[in-house]
Write a protein that holds these residues in place. Structure first.
Motif, mmCIF file in Angstrom:
data_model
loop_
_atom_site.group_PDB
_atom_site.id
_atom_site.type_symbol
_atom_site.label_atom_id
_atom_site.label_comp_id
_atom_site.label_asym_id
_atom_site.label_seq_id
_atom_site.Cartn_x
_atom_site.Cartn_y
_atom_site.Cartn_z
ATOM 1 N N SER A 130 62.744 -27.776 -62.733
ATOM 2 C CA SER A 130 62.029 -28.815 -63.482
ATOM 3 C C SER A 130 60.833 -29.391 -62.717
ATOM 4 O O SER A 130 59.972 -30.054 -63.314
ATOM 5 C CB SER A 130 62.990 -29.960 -63.852
ATOM 6 O OG SER A 130 63.443 -30.644 -62.690
ATOM 7 N N VAL A 131 60.750 -29.133 -61.408
ATOM 8 C CA VAL A 131 59.639 -29.690 -60.621
ATOM 9 C C VAL A 131 58.374 -28.844 -60.745
ATOM 10 O O VAL A 131 57.295 -29.281 -60.346
ATOM 11 C CB VAL A 131 60.012 -29.838 -59.125
ATOM 12 C CG1 VAL A 131 61.245 -30.701 -58.966
ATOM 13 C CG2 VAL A 131 60.212 -28.485 -58.461
ATOM 14 N N ARG A 132 58.481 -27.658 -61.283
ATOM 15 C CA ARG A 132 57.298 -26.803 -61.431
ATOM 16 C C ARG A 132 56.318 -27.417 -62.418
ATOM 17 O O ARG A 132 56.675 -27.754 -63.551
ATOM 18 C CB ARG A 132 57.682 -25.394 -61.883
ATOM 19 C CG ARG A 132 56.476 -24.484 -62.099
ATOM 20 C CD ARG A 132 56.859 -23.104 -62.618
ATOM 21 N NE ARG A 132 57.399 -22.245 -61.571
ATOM 22 C CZ ARG A 132 56.654 -21.510 -60.745
ATOM 23 N NH1 ARG A 132 55.321 -21.555 -60.841
ATOM 24 N NH2 ARG A 132 57.217 -20.741 -59.843
ATOM 25 N N GLN A 133 55.068 -27.525 -61.979
ATOM 26 C CA GLN A 133 54.013 -28.079 -62.826
ATOM 27 C C GLN A 133 52.911 -27.066 -63.135
ATOM 28 O O GLN A 133 52.077 -27.305 -64.006
ATOM 29 C CB GLN A 133 53.394 -29.307 -62.150
ATOM 30 C CG GLN A 133 54.362 -30.469 -61.960
ATOM 31 C CD GLN A 133 54.838 -31.042 -63.280
ATOM 32 O OE1 GLN A 133 54.054 -31.218 -64.206
ATOM 33 N NE2 GLN A 133 56.139 -31.327 -63.370
ATOM 34 N N VAL A 134 52.892 -25.974 -62.405
ATOM 35 C CA VAL A 134 51.906 -24.913 -62.657
ATOM 36 C C VAL A 134 52.668 -23.642 -62.977
ATOM 37 O O VAL A 134 53.376 -23.104 -62.123
ATOM 38 C CB VAL A 134 50.989 -24.679 -61.433
ATOM 39 C CG1 VAL A 134 49.984 -23.570 -61.742
ATOM 40 C CG2 VAL A 134 50.273 -25.961 -61.039
ATOM 41 N N GLU A 135 52.539 -23.169 -64.218
ATOM 42 C CA GLU A 135 53.259 -21.971 -64.640
ATOM 43 C C GLU A 135 52.666 -20.731 -63.973
ATOM 44 O O GLU A 135 51.441 -20.604 -63.876
ATOM 45 C CB GLU A 135 53.207 -21.822 -66.158
ATOM 46 C CG GLU A 135 53.930 -22.924 -66.908
ATOM 47 C CD GLU A 135 55.409 -22.983 -66.552
ATOM 48 O OE1 GLU A 135 56.010 -21.911 -66.295
ATOM 49 O OE2 GLU A 135 55.959 -24.101 -66.510
ATOM 50 N N ILE A 136 53.542 -19.844 -63.557
ATOM 51 C CA ILE A 136 53.083 -18.644 -62.862
ATOM 52 C C ILE A 136 52.212 -17.781 -63.751
ATOM 53 O O ILE A 136 51.240 -17.163 -63.294
ATOM 54 C CB ILE A 136 54.285 -17.827 -62.320
ATOM 55 C CG1 ILE A 136 53.781 -16.665 -61.457
ATOM 56 C CG2 ILE A 136 55.188 -17.353 -63.454
ATOM 57 C CD1 ILE A 136 54.898 -15.940 -60.724
ATOM 58 N N ASP A 137 52.502 -17.739 -65.051
ATOM 59 C CA ASP A 137 51.706 -16.927 -65.979
ATOM 60 C C ASP A 137 50.271 -17.427 -66.058
ATOM 61 O O ASP A 137 49.328 -16.615 -66.147
ATOM 62 C CB ASP A 137 52.333 -16.935 -67.371
ATOM 63 C CG ASP A 137 53.632 -16.147 -67.425
ATOM 64 O OD1 ASP A 137 53.889 -15.370 -66.486
ATOM 65 O OD2 ASP A 137 54.390 -16.309 -68.394
ATOM 66 N N ASP A 138 50.085 -18.745 -66.050
ATOM 67 C CA ASP A 138 48.735 -19.312 -66.113
ATOM 68 C C ASP A 138 47.925 -18.930 -64.876
ATOM 69 O O ASP A 138 46.751 -18.533 -64.976
ATOM 70 C CB ASP A 138 48.801 -20.838 -66.230
ATOM 71 C CG ASP A 138 49.414 -21.298 -67.544
ATOM 72 O OD1 ASP A 138 49.423 -20.496 -68.509
ATOM 73 O OD2 ASP A 138 49.897 -22.448 -67.599
ATOM 74 N N ALA A 139 48.551 -19.061 -63.713
ATOM 75 C CA ALA A 139 47.855 -18.741 -62.467
ATOM 76 C C ALA A 139 47.576 -17.248 -62.359
ATOM 77 O O ALA A 139 46.490 -16.822 -61.943
ATOM 78 C CB ALA A 139 48.688 -19.207 -61.276
ATOM 79 N N GLN A 140 48.542 -16.441 -62.769
ATOM 80 C CA GLN A 140 48.390 -14.994 -62.673
ATOM 81 C C GLN A 140 47.308 -14.482 -63.618
ATOM 82 O O GLN A 140 46.512 -13.611 -63.258
ATOM 83 C CB GLN A 140 49.718 -14.323 -62.979
ATOM 84 C CG GLN A 140 49.818 -12.882 -62.493
ATOM 85 C CD GLN A 140 51.255 -12.416 -62.432
ATOM 86 O OE1 GLN A 140 52.106 -12.850 -63.215
ATOM 87 N NE2 GLN A 140 51.557 -11.534 -61.498
ATOM 88 N N THR A 141 47.272 -15.049 -64.823
ATOM 89 C CA THR A 141 46.245 -14.659 -65.793
ATOM 90 C C THR A 141 44.854 -15.004 -65.273
ATOM 91 O O THR A 141 43.917 -14.201 -65.368
ATOM 92 C CB THR A 141 46.475 -15.373 -67.139
ATOM 93 O OG1 THR A 141 47.741 -14.965 -67.675
ATOM 94 C CG2 THR A 141 45.370 -15.027 -68.133
#
Length: 209
Positions: A130-141
């Motif tokens: 729940s502490v994640r604020q930056v999704e890996i898919d967004d950064a990877q894209t």
């Protein structure tokens, strides 16, 4: 041994220094003080894809505080590689990392620079998703669109740290090798001027004298 300049950029408290110290000294300090100006460290990497090749990274770890931002160009000038670090647990952290990418591409150009986007503090997400604020898919894209290398890591546990520098080392080495080959191919070939000696007509021993 080939030497390459590498710079770390990113906002304060994203963990740039922790990443470097995990790579260079294999250590982690929970209460590390913020970098003032910049810190210099170095470390060698033995490449896996290219046998018997070892490179040395000369690493500039820059301060993330706003008051030191104007000094950044002094450190990323003539760099061969750059790590742009963000915090996966902080909203807006990726956006700030993107501004560093844009600055580098504008001031240095990605043709001369291997850039890796790095999301740090992965261990916090693994302990509590729940502490994640930056999704890996967004950064990877974003990284794919900008032709960047991309990794999520944990400086605290060491997860993924060695892989970053191994991959960057491979990319920098391959790029420099390709540049050297291209430069050699464009060099004009030297022609060998061979003059055959002819008998002198002034030679008294000549049959035609």
């Amino acid at each position: 041994m080939l030497q390459f300049k590498l710079v770390l950029l990113g906002d304060s408290s994203v963990g740039k220094s922790s990443i470097v110290h995990r790579f260079v000294k294999d250590s982690f300090d929970e209460f590390r003080e913020s970098t003032i100006g910049a810190a210099f460290l170095s470390q060698t990497v033995k490449l896996e894809k290219h046998q018997d090749v070892t490179i040395k990274f000369e690493i500039w770890d820059t301060a993330g505080q706003e008051r030191y931002k104007s000094l950044a160009p002094m450190y990323y000038r003539n760099a061969n590689a750059a790590l742009i670090v963000y915090d996966v647990t902080q909203p807006g952290s990726l956006v700030k990392a993107q501004s560093w990418v844009e600055e580098l591409k504008h001031k240095v150009g990605d043709q001369d620079l291997v850039i890796c986007l790095v999301g740090n503090k992965l261990d916090l997400c693994e302990a509590d998703s729940s502490v994640r604020q930056v999704e890996i898919d967004d950064a990877q894209t974003y990284a794919q669109e900008q032709h960047l290398l991309f990794h999520e890591v944990s400086a605290k546990t060491g997860a993924g740290i060695a892989k970053i520098f191994q991959e960057m080392g491979e990319k920098v080495y391959e790029r420099k090798t390709a540049e050297s080959a291209a430069s050699a191919a464009t060099q004009p070939r030297k022609t060998l001027n061979v003059e055959l000696q002819r008998p002198s007509t002034n030679d008294s021993t000549s049959c035609c004298a």
